[in-house]
Write an enzyme that holds these catalytic residues in place. Structure first.
Site, PDB file in Angstrom:
ATOM      1  N   LYS A   1     -18.633 -30.262  14.503  1.00  0.00           N
ATOM      2  CA  LYS A   1     -18.948 -28.844  14.290  1.00  0.00           C
ATOM      3  C   LYS A   1     -19.206 -28.193  15.622  1.00  0.00           C
ATOM      4  O   LYS A   1     -19.960 -28.724  16.443  1.00  0.00           O
ATOM      5  CB  LYS A   1     -20.220 -28.721  13.411  1.00  0.00           C
ATOM      6  CG  LYS A   1     -20.656 -27.289  13.177  1.00  0.00           C
ATOM      7  CD  LYS A   1     -19.898 -26.667  12.030  1.00  0.00           C
ATOM      8  CE  LYS A   1     -19.993 -25.151  11.983  1.00  0.00           C
ATOM      9  NZ  LYS A   1     -18.954 -24.479  12.809  1.00  0.00           N
TER      10      LYS A   1
ATOM     11  N   GLN B   1     -23.287 -29.803  22.203  1.00  0.00           N
ATOM     12  CA  GLN B   1     -23.278 -29.429  20.786  1.00  0.00           C
ATOM     13  C   GLN B   1     -23.801 -30.573  19.912  1.00  0.00           C
ATOM     14  O   GLN B   1     -24.474 -30.356  18.907  1.00  0.00           O
ATOM     15  CB  GLN B   1     -21.854 -29.045  20.365  1.00  0.00           C
ATOM     16  CG  GLN B   1     -21.796 -28.254  19.067  1.00  0.00           C
ATOM     17  CD  GLN B   1     -22.081 -26.780  19.264  1.00  0.00           C
ATOM     18  OE1 GLN B   1     -21.605 -26.155  20.207  1.00  0.00           O
ATOM     19  NE2 GLN B   1     -22.868 -26.191  18.377  1.00  0.00           N
TER      20      GLN B   1
ATOM     21  N   LYS C   1     -27.558 -30.438  20.058  1.00  0.00           N
ATOM     22  CA  LYS C   1     -27.991 -29.174  19.460  1.00  0.00           C
ATOM     23  C   LYS C   1     -27.902 -29.247  17.939  1.00  0.00           C
ATOM     24  O   LYS C   1     -28.847 -28.897  17.228  1.00  0.00           O
ATOM     25  CB  LYS C   1     -27.077 -28.054  19.977  1.00  0.00           C
ATOM     26  CG  LYS C   1     -27.394 -26.675  19.450  1.00  0.00           C
ATOM     27  CD  LYS C   1     -26.258 -25.675  19.673  1.00  0.00           C
ATOM     28  CE  LYS C   1     -25.781 -25.614  21.110  1.00  0.00           C
ATOM     29  NZ  LYS C   1     -24.927 -24.429  21.359  1.00  0.00           N
TER      30      LYS C   1
ATOM     31  N   LYS D   1     -16.156 -29.131  20.044  1.00  0.00           N
ATOM     32  CA  LYS D   1     -15.953 -27.822  20.679  1.00  0.00           C
ATOM     33  C   LYS D   1     -14.477 -27.672  21.000  1.00  0.00           C
ATOM     34  O   LYS D   1     -13.779 -28.664  21.213  1.00  0.00           O
ATOM     35  CB  LYS D   1     -16.754 -27.738  21.980  1.00  0.00           C
ATOM     36  CG  LYS D   1     -17.008 -26.322  22.450  1.00  0.00           C
ATOM     37  CD  LYS D   1     -18.206 -25.721  21.770  1.00  0.00           C
ATOM     38  CE  LYS D   1     -18.388 -24.262  22.101  1.00  0.00           C
ATOM     39  NZ  LYS D   1     -19.698 -23.763  21.650  1.00  0.00           N
TER      40      LYS D   1
ATOM     41  N   ASP E   1     -17.148 -18.458  19.577  1.00  0.00           N
ATOM     42  CA  ASP E   1     -17.912 -18.613  20.818  1.00  0.00           C
ATOM     43  C   ASP E   1     -17.436 -17.429  21.678  1.00  0.00           C
ATOM     44  O   ASP E   1     -16.917 -16.447  21.120  1.00  0.00           O
ATOM     45  CB  ASP E   1     -17.628 -19.981  21.478  1.00  0.00           C
ATOM     46  CG  ASP E   1     -18.609 -20.340  22.592  1.00  0.00           C
ATOM     47  OD1 ASP E   1     -19.665 -20.900  22.301  1.00  0.00           O
ATOM     48  OD2 ASP E   1     -18.318 -20.046  23.774  1.00  0.00           O
TER      49      ASP E   1
ATOM     50  N   THR F   1     -27.677 -16.371  16.385  1.00  0.00           N
ATOM     51  CA  THR F   1     -27.968 -16.995  17.679  1.00  0.00           C
ATOM     52  C   THR F   1     -29.089 -16.238  18.383  1.00  0.00           C
ATOM     53  O   THR F   1     -30.073 -16.839  18.850  1.00  0.00           O
ATOM     54  CB  THR F   1     -26.708 -17.059  18.558  1.00  0.00           C
ATOM     55  OG1 THR F   1     -25.640 -17.598  17.777  1.00  0.00           O
ATOM     56  CG2 THR F   1     -26.935 -17.909  19.785  1.00  0.00           C
TER      57      THR F   1
ATOM     58  N   SER G   1     -24.340 -21.421  10.803  1.00  0.00           N
ATOM     59  CA  SER G   1     -23.008 -21.938  10.457  1.00  0.00           C
ATOM     60  C   SER G   1     -23.143 -23.084   9.452  1.00  0.00           C
ATOM     61  O   SER G   1     -22.364 -23.188   8.502  1.00  0.00           O
ATOM     62  CB  SER G   1     -22.284 -22.457  11.711  1.00  0.00           C
ATOM     63  OG  SER G   1     -21.651 -21.400  12.402  1.00  0.00           O
TER      64      SER G   1
END
Ligand code: 2IT
Length: 450
Positions: free
Chosen positions: A92, A113, A116, A128, A168, A211, A381
């Protein structure tokens, strides 16, 4: 370089294997530094080769994206998807369209990511992707054809239970729509294969805000630790895209004041604060115009614009860089320390150079790390994926309440993880350790051969 022989060996091999990938190596160093205390206490991570497995993506896909521009000319770009780690869920992470995109940038983003996504507490692995395509000055038709060509290849590698991209930098609601439409056309399947979708076709409320809102919820939690709060504080924000917009909006809602935003052309200083609905909405207009110029704000509202400069030399209480990687260097850090800035909250992914991080640390500036601070985006998300799986949608209030709780948990888990290893107050180490632990346990449990 590291106290641990194991970490030294892992880092040396990684550096040798990736000689032209400075951003990726920077992100790896940041995590390995935090893991010194963890590997010193628990030999299983070395025994099971967890860290050398973590720094090598499970799969890297690089592909040609050819498309035809409005003049009938053939254009060729490079597309990437790095499927970094699937230990705790399907890959993801977002897609970035920007001329600076290369293998190093996508790998640093995919690596970060993984940690995170783990921090969010939701079942998402790390990935990514993106392209060196430059959307600036491109027509709507060109953007659509590019997205369709990009997805024609990407569709072979993703899926709602395999890998779920999102936006992004350079990939917003419009691009997500074109990407989703092409995936559906190719596969004849309406699934939650991408997040950040429009509300009319499976998107989640609060995803555009998530975000920035999450970053400010995190900042407020952090400030509470020091007996302070967002209310009454002055903030410097950089960037003026989706993330900066959500950040500015929520700072205002909590009673703080934002005096700067910036673009590739320079920064603006608004002494009254970017505080009215008109000013905040104008950020969206500037982004939608595709001009990529923050000077437009100064022209419209009659405030000073500083060409070619960054906002970090101004007077403020809290810095929230929201633009891009390595946007804050040593000189910027020195200016902030000289002006008495005590709180530095990373919102963009890895916005701080190694030298600037070291300077902040020496001068006891509290650093809130991006992989924790900006995790609200991917968290919502994850909530979009959950809603898609249920074929249901939650109200704004429901999503916002969950987001707030997730950010509180991220702050608390990071704080506690640092404390557990005798590093109380080190939020960078705490985030890296808390993110690492869950992924590492899942990797050990699932065995080596994958
Ligand atoms: O950096 C990030 O976390 C994002 N661009 C959001 C990723 C996502 O899957 O929503």
């Amino acid at each position: 370089m590291f106290k641990s022989e194991y970490l030294n060996k892992v880092y040396e091999t990684t550096a040798q294997r990736n000689p032209n990938q400075p951003e990726f190596l920077q992100a790896v160093r940041d995590v390995l530094e935090s893991l010194e205390v963890v590997v010193a206490k628990d030999s299983r991570f070395e025994k099971y080769g967890v860290i050398e497995r973590m720094v090598e993506p499970e799969r890297t896909i690089a592909f040609r994206v050819s498309w035809v521009d409005d003049n009938g000319k053939v254009q060729v770009n490079r597309g990437f998807r790095v499927q970094f780690n699937s230990a705790i869920g399907p890959y993801k992470g977002g897609l970035r369209f920007h001329p600076s995109v290369n293998a190093s940038v996508i790998k640093f983003l995919g690596f970060e990511q993984t940690f995170k996504n783990s921090l969010t507490g939701l079942p998402m692995g790390g990935g990514k992707g993106g392209s060196d395509f430059d959307p600036r000055g491109r027509s709507d038709g060109e953007i659509m054809r590019f997205c369709q060509s990009f997805m024609t290849e990407l569709s072979k590698h993703i899926g709602a239970d395999t890998d779920v991209p999102a936006g992004d930098i350079g990939v917003g609601a419009r691009e997500v729509g074109y990407l989703f439409g092409q995936y559906k056309r190719l596969r004849n399947e309406f699934t939650g294969v991408i997040t950040g979708k429009g509300i009319s076709y499976g998107g989640s409320l609060i995803r555009p805000e998530a975000t920035g809102f999450g970053a400010v919820y995190y900042a407020d939690e952090m400030l509470h630790t020091f007996g302070e709060e967002v209310k009454g504080k002055t903030f410097a924000v950089s960037g003026f895209g989706n993330v900066a917009w959500g950040t500015v909006k929520k700072i205002n809602e909590l009673g703080g004041k934002v005096v700067t935003i910036s673009g590739p052309d320079g920064y603006i200083y608004d002494a009254d604060g970017i505080a009215t609905e008109e000013k905040i909405n104008f950020m969206l207009e500037m982004r939608a115009s595709g001009r990529d110029k923050v000077q437009d704000y100064a022209d419209k509202f009659g405030v000073p614009f500083y060409a070619g400069q960054r906002p970090w030399g101004e007077k403020f209480d809290v810095a929230m860089p929201c633009a891009t990687q390595n946007e804050v260097g040593l000189e910027d850090a020195k200016k902030m320390v000289a002006n008495g800035v005590k709180y530095y909250v990373e919102v963009a992914n890895m916005p701080t150079t190694d030298e600037a991080v070291a300077y902040f640390r020496q001068n006891k500036v509290v650093i809130a790390p991006s992989k924790a601070v900006n995790a609200g985006g991917v968290a919502v998300s994850g909530l979009e994926m959950a809603q898609n799986s249920m074929r249901y949608s939650w109200t704004s209030e429901e999503v916002d309440t969950k987001l707030k709780q997730i950010m509180k948990n991220i702050y608390k888990n990071s704080y506690d993880a640092a404390k557990k290893y005798g590093l109380e107050g080190d939020l960078v180490a705490g985030a890296n350790i808390a993110g690492f632990e869950k992924v590492a346990e899942a990797m050990i449990a699932q065995g080596i051969a994958y």
